[in-house]
Scaffold this active site. Structure first.
Site, PDB file in Angstrom:
ATOM      1  N   ASN A 100      -7.665  -2.522  13.925  1.00 53.93           N
ATOM      2  CA  ASN A 100      -9.058  -2.639  13.558  1.00 53.93           C
ATOM      3  C   ASN A 100      -9.116  -4.163  12.627  1.00 53.93           C
ATOM      4  OD1 ASN A 100      -8.010  -1.866  11.214  1.00 53.93           O
ATOM      5  ND2 ASN A 100      -9.310  -0.118  10.862  1.00 53.93           N
ATOM      6  N   GLU A 156      -9.713  -1.818   4.987  1.00 50.99           N
ATOM      7  CA  GLU A 156     -10.118  -1.547   6.154  1.00 50.99           C
ATOM      8  C   GLU A 156     -11.401  -2.402   6.207  1.00 50.99           C
ATOM      9  OE1 GLU A 156      -8.358   0.146   7.882  1.00 50.99           O
ATOM     10  OE2 GLU A 156      -7.721   2.107   7.235  1.00 50.99           O
ATOM     11  N   ASP A 185       0.892  -1.325  -0.101  1.00 50.59           N
ATOM     12  CA  ASP A 185      -0.018  -0.078   0.047  1.00 50.59           C
ATOM     13  C   ASP A 185       0.806   1.174   0.002  1.00 50.59           C
ATOM     14  OD1 ASP A 185       1.044  -0.196   2.751  1.00 50.59           O
ATOM     15  OD2 ASP A 185      -0.930  -0.768   3.431  1.00 50.59           O
ATOM     16  N   HIS A 236      -7.350  -4.600   9.728  1.00 52.09           N
ATOM     17  CA  HIS A 236      -7.189  -4.482   8.355  1.00 52.09           C
ATOM     18  C   HIS A 236      -5.768  -5.165   8.068  1.00 52.09           C
ATOM     19  CE1 HIS A 236      -4.738  -0.385   9.413  1.00 52.09           C
ATOM     20  NE2 HIS A 236      -3.723  -1.397   9.242  1.00 52.09           N
TER      21      HIS A 236
HETATM   22  C1  F6R Z   1       1.498  -1.197   6.001  1.00 54.52           C
HETATM   23  C2  F6R Z   1       0.370  -2.193   5.998  1.00 54.52           C
HETATM   24  C3  F6R Z   1      -0.584  -2.168   7.241  1.00 54.52           C
HETATM   25  C4  F6R Z   1       0.478  -2.529   8.455  1.00 54.52           C
HETATM   26  C5  F6R Z   1      -0.545  -2.406   9.743  1.00 54.52           C
HETATM   27  C6  F6R Z   1       0.110  -2.706  11.265  1.00 54.52           C
HETATM   28  O1  F6R Z   1       2.050  -1.525   4.668  1.00 54.52           O
HETATM   29  O2  F6R Z   1       0.208  -2.854   5.253  1.00 54.52           O
HETATM   30  O3  F6R Z   1      -1.382  -2.914   7.348  1.00 54.52           O
HETATM   31  O4  F6R Z   1       1.003  -3.704   8.351  1.00 54.52           O
HETATM   32  O5  F6R Z   1      -1.208  -1.347  10.017  1.00 54.52           O
HETATM   33  O6  F6R Z   1       1.055  -1.813  11.126  1.00 54.52           O
HETATM   34  P1  F6R Z   1       2.216  -1.659  12.379  1.00 54.52           P
HETATM   35  O7  F6R Z   1       3.103  -2.651  12.020  1.00 54.52           O
HETATM   36  O8  F6R Z   1       2.776  -0.153  12.580  1.00 54.52           O
HETATM   37  O9  F6R Z   1       1.209  -1.903  13.682  1.00 54.52           O
END
Ligand code: F6R
Length: 232
Positions: free
Chosen positions: A133, A140, A63, A135
């Site tokens: 959440n 989302e 992303d 995701h």
């Molecule tokens: C980022 C991504 C997100 C993160 C998720 C957890 O490229 O794909 O889904 O993996 O938000 O983020 P952290 O590791 O910062 O808790």
């Protein structure tokens, strides 16, 4: 689904780095799908220390924020700083979601390619994190299980969670381009990295609870080759 509980963050990082190393050594032309965020930082450090040969590896990031990509908070800057500038990967071989989204998906699939390097079809190994959440990438809650790469509005919870990387919550982009859940599920192998007690409850719901679009990561229960690595 294989669920592995590790002793600490160091072990989480080195275990997943070992999986990436094995993949690259076994198949130097691998296509990897990579995450950003806090969780994989230790894994990228471990990978860099291994001094692997990345010259034939092709990467796709899950992303990107819709923002100026030269800013330090962009996922392009994150990847350069934490991995790409520290390996011999070719700049042309690292891809971030781009428009038209169908062309990005084609690049992953290896269809319509004249590039001789692009020999494997689809992602060989996809590394994921999970949001508080539920995701994965920026899919989302409420995202369709069939979704492909697209523009999305970020959930309020994601904006709050990610404010720690910005000057203030108002500075966090509200939109992103993400691979879809369908795109991720096409990967041959998926590794989900989860760090910290604060993620335990959402992880349990995702991997043991009902499969629902309200918890996007729950779709992983339907994949044949998923490994989960968790530490408190
Ligand atoms: C980022 C991504 C997100 C993160 C998720 C957890 O490229 O794909 O889904 O993996 O938000 O983020 P952290 O590791 O910062 O808790």
């Amino acid at each position: 689904m294989k669920i592995n509980v590790l002793k600490n963050y160091k072990e989480l990082s080195s275990t997943v780095a070992d999986i990436v190393e094995t993949q690259i050594k076994k198949h130097p032309l691998s296509k990897l799908c990579l995450p950003t965020g806090s969780t994989p930082l230790g894994m990228y450090d471990e990978l860099v220390n291994k001094k692997l040969d990345w010259k034939s590896v092709i990467t796709f990031n899950l992303d990107v924020y819709l923002m100026n990509i030269t800013r330090p908070q962009s996922y392009q800057s994150y990847m350069k700083k934490n991995l790409f500038d520290r390996t011999n990967i070719y700049p042309d071989h690292s891809h971030f979601p781009f428009r038209p989204f169908s062309a990005f998906e084609d690049k992953i699939d290896g269809t319509n390619q004249t590039d001789f390097m692009n020999t494997t079809m689809g992602i060989d190994l996809c590394i994921l994190g999970i949001g508080s959440n539920g995701h994965i990438a920026f899919n989302e809650p409420g995202s369709s299980f069939k979704s492909r790469t697209r523009l999305v509005n970020l959930d309020e919870q994601t904006i709050i969670d990610n404010a720690r990387f910005f000057d203030s919550v108002d500075d966090v982009p509200t939109q992103a381009i993400t691979m879809g859940l369908g795109t991720i599920m096409d990967s041959k192998k998926i590794v989900l990295m989860v760090n910290g007690l604060k993620k335990k409850s959402i992880l349990n719901q995702a991997i043991l609870g009902i499969i629902t679009e309200d918890i996007p990561a729950s779709i992983l229960q339907k994949h044949k080759n998923v490994e989960v690595y968790y530490c408190d």
